[in-house]
Design a protein around this motif. Structure first.
Motif, PDB file in Angstrom:
ATOM      1  N   HIS A 113       6.126  -3.918  -8.116  1.00  0.00           N
ATOM      2  CA  HIS A 113       5.893  -4.666  -6.878  1.00  0.00           C
ATOM      3  C   HIS A 113       4.623  -4.178  -6.179  1.00  0.00           C
ATOM      4  O   HIS A 113       3.850  -4.981  -5.652  1.00  0.00           O
ATOM      5  CB  HIS A 113       7.107  -4.535  -5.957  1.00  0.00           C
ATOM      6  CG  HIS A 113       8.377  -5.017  -6.578  1.00  0.00           C
ATOM      7  ND1 HIS A 113       8.590  -6.341  -6.904  1.00  0.00           N
ATOM      8  CD2 HIS A 113       9.512  -4.350  -6.976  1.00  0.00           C
ATOM      9  CE1 HIS A 113       9.782  -6.486  -7.450  1.00  0.00           C
ATOM     10  NE2 HIS A 113      10.367  -5.295  -7.501  1.00  0.00           N
ATOM     11  N   ARG A 114       4.398  -2.867  -6.191  1.00  0.00           N
ATOM     12  CA  ARG A 114       3.161  -2.337  -5.598  1.00  0.00           C
ATOM     13  C   ARG A 114       1.946  -2.707  -6.440  1.00  0.00           C
ATOM     14  O   ARG A 114       0.848  -2.909  -5.898  1.00  0.00           O
ATOM     15  CB  ARG A 114       3.261  -0.823  -5.463  1.00  0.00           C
ATOM     16  CG  ARG A 114       4.283  -0.362  -4.427  1.00  0.00           C
ATOM     17  CD  ARG A 114       4.226   1.141  -4.230  1.00  0.00           C
ATOM     18  NE  ARG A 114       5.173   1.587  -3.212  1.00  0.00           N
ATOM     19  CZ  ARG A 114       5.292   2.847  -2.816  1.00  0.00           C
ATOM     20  NH1 ARG A 114       4.542   3.797  -3.368  1.00  0.00           N
ATOM     21  NH2 ARG A 114       6.163   3.178  -1.881  1.00  0.00           N
ATOM     22  N   THR A 117       1.069  -6.465  -5.656  1.00  0.00           N
ATOM     23  CA  THR A 117       0.809  -6.807  -4.258  1.00  0.00           C
ATOM     24  C   THR A 117      -0.425  -6.057  -3.767  1.00  0.00           C
ATOM     25  O   THR A 117      -0.483  -4.834  -3.865  1.00  0.00           O
ATOM     26  CB  THR A 117       2.006  -6.441  -3.361  1.00  0.00           C
ATOM     27  OG1 THR A 117       3.179  -7.064  -3.876  1.00  0.00           O
ATOM     28  CG2 THR A 117       1.759  -6.896  -1.933  1.00  0.00           C
ATOM     29  N   SER A 118      -1.407  -6.806  -3.278  1.00  0.00           N
ATOM     30  CA  SER A 118      -2.613  -6.168  -2.754  1.00  0.00           C
ATOM     31  C   SER A 118      -2.253  -5.244  -1.601  1.00  0.00           C
ATOM     32  O   SER A 118      -1.446  -5.597  -0.735  1.00  0.00           O
ATOM     33  CB  SER A 118      -3.624  -7.224  -2.275  1.00  0.00           C
ATOM     34  OG  SER A 118      -4.065  -8.009  -3.358  1.00  0.00           O
ATOM     35  N   CYS A 119      -2.873  -4.068  -1.608  1.00  0.00           N
ATOM     36  CA  CYS A 119      -2.563  -3.084  -0.574  1.00  0.00           C
ATOM     37  C   CYS A 119      -3.200  -3.472   0.759  1.00  0.00           C
ATOM     38  O   CYS A 119      -4.006  -4.388   0.835  1.00  0.00           O
ATOM     39  CB  CYS A 119      -3.049  -1.701  -1.008  1.00  0.00           C
ATOM     40  SG  CYS A 119      -4.835  -1.611  -1.272  1.00  0.00           S
ATOM     41  N   SER A 120      -2.850  -2.746   1.796  1.00  0.00           N
ATOM     42  CA  SER A 120      -3.351  -3.044   3.142  1.00  0.00           C
ATOM     43  C   SER A 120      -4.860  -2.882   3.235  1.00  0.00           C
ATOM     44  O   SER A 120      -5.501  -3.498   4.076  1.00  0.00           O
ATOM     45  CB  SER A 120      -2.665  -2.126   4.164  1.00  0.00           C
ATOM     46  OG  SER A 120      -2.883  -0.762   3.831  1.00  0.00           O
ATOM     47  N   SER A 122      -6.849  -3.874   0.956  1.00  0.00           N
ATOM     48  CA  SER A 122      -7.436  -4.999   0.211  1.00  0.00           C
ATOM     49  C   SER A 122      -8.503  -4.524  -0.772  1.00  0.00           C
ATOM     50  O   SER A 122      -9.608  -5.065  -0.831  1.00  0.00           O
ATOM     51  CB  SER A 122      -8.044  -6.025   1.195  1.00  0.00           C
ATOM     52  OG  SER A 122      -7.044  -6.551   2.029  1.00  0.00           O
ATOM     53  N   HIS A 126      -7.924  -3.455  -6.933  1.00  0.00           N
ATOM     54  CA  HIS A 126      -6.496  -3.742  -7.075  1.00  0.00           C
ATOM     55  C   HIS A 126      -6.313  -5.106  -7.739  1.00  0.00           C
ATOM     56  O   HIS A 126      -5.474  -5.272  -8.635  1.00  0.00           O
ATOM     57  CB  HIS A 126      -5.824  -3.717  -5.705  1.00  0.00           C
ATOM     58  CG  HIS A 126      -4.336  -3.532  -5.776  1.00  0.00           C
ATOM     59  ND1 HIS A 126      -3.620  -2.813  -4.850  1.00  0.00           N
ATOM     60  CD2 HIS A 126      -3.419  -3.964  -6.665  1.00  0.00           C
ATOM     61  CE1 HIS A 126      -2.346  -2.821  -5.168  1.00  0.00           C
ATOM     62  NE2 HIS A 126      -2.193  -3.523  -6.269  1.00  0.00           N
ATOM     63  N   SER A 127      -7.094  -6.072  -7.304  1.00  0.00           N
ATOM     64  CA  SER A 127      -7.016  -7.399  -7.921  1.00  0.00           C
ATOM     65  C   SER A 127      -7.491  -7.347  -9.369  1.00  0.00           C
ATOM     66  O   SER A 127      -7.021  -8.120 -10.219  1.00  0.00           O
ATOM     67  CB  SER A 127      -7.852  -8.418  -7.125  1.00  0.00           C
ATOM     68  OG  SER A 127      -9.210  -8.016  -7.075  1.00  0.00           O
TER      69      SER A 127
END
Length: 219
Positions: A113-114, A117-120, A122, A126-127
């Motif tokens: 899930h982490r 999902t892009s972190c805070s 951004s 991550h993408s």
């Protein structure tokens, strides 16, 4: 975790991501690191999976045993390889195979899930990880098709020729080492070990190949 950053860079899921970015991402996702002794199960048939796993040290076999104890090796996992992601990406699915440490190993568990999902913060990388995951799954599907090509051959000799020919092509050399001992190769090709060993000796006597332990030369 820092000591394994260079290993993670070898993983397809972290392709084209710098060591500094991987370190930042690891700080965001906070993977769990676990150690396993030779012969221990990383996961078992029937387990649920909510993490993408990357092998940091050692080697692992993905295998399946039938009711009577006959074993088939589905895949070999080496340092830097990712495994278990298909189950983690499928909701409410359970493992259909076992993952067994062939030698002492270290495994990183990344919460799915982490990961998705892009972190805070951004982070642009991550993408990139999400994109890499897509390509990695496609590559694994290709490898599965290759294995099906080996085991779908009718005879033990045809299976050996198919597998050894592929190894020669991968290594770009008619002499190469394979990552299996005799029993493991038999399990991988879904054949009887004695029958396979006899066939290898026949092929050697016919001048098709030579071998010593896990080293082969195709003639």
């Amino acid at each position: 975790m820092k000591k394994y950053i260079s290993v993670l860079r070898q993983s397809s899921i972290f392709s084209n991501i710098s060591e500094n970015e991987i370190e930042l991402l690891a700080g965001c996702i906070q993977p769990v690191i676990r150690r396993y002794r030779k012969g221990e199960y990383v996961f078992c048939h029937g387990d649920s999976m909510d993490s993408i796993t990357v092998l940091l040290e050692g080697s692992v076999h993905i295998q399946k045993d039938d009711y009577w104890g006959n074993r088939s090796i589905i895949n070999i996992i080496e340092a830097g390889d990712m495994f278990g992601e298909s189950y983690a990406l499928t909701q409410n699915s359970v493992m259909l195979n076992d993952a067994v440490a062939v030698e002492d190993c270290v495994v990183a568990f990344f919460d799915i899930h982490r990961m998705l999902t892009s972190c805070s913060s951004s982070c642009h990388f991550h993408s990139k990880v999400i994109q890499n995951l897509f390509f990695a799954l496609s590559e694994k599907n290709i490898k599965l098709v290759q294995k099906l090509g080996h085991i779908s051959q009718r005879s033990t000799r045809e299976k050996l020729i198919s597998y050894l020919s592929e190894q020669a092509a991968i290594n770009k050399n008619n002499s190469f080492n394979i990552p299996f001992n005799r029993q493991q190769l038999a399990d991988f090709l879904s054949v009887d070990r004695s029958a396979m060993s006899n066939e290898l000796c026949k092929m050697r006597d016919e001048g098709l190949l030579t071998f010593h332990k896990n080293q082969f030369t195709l003639l």
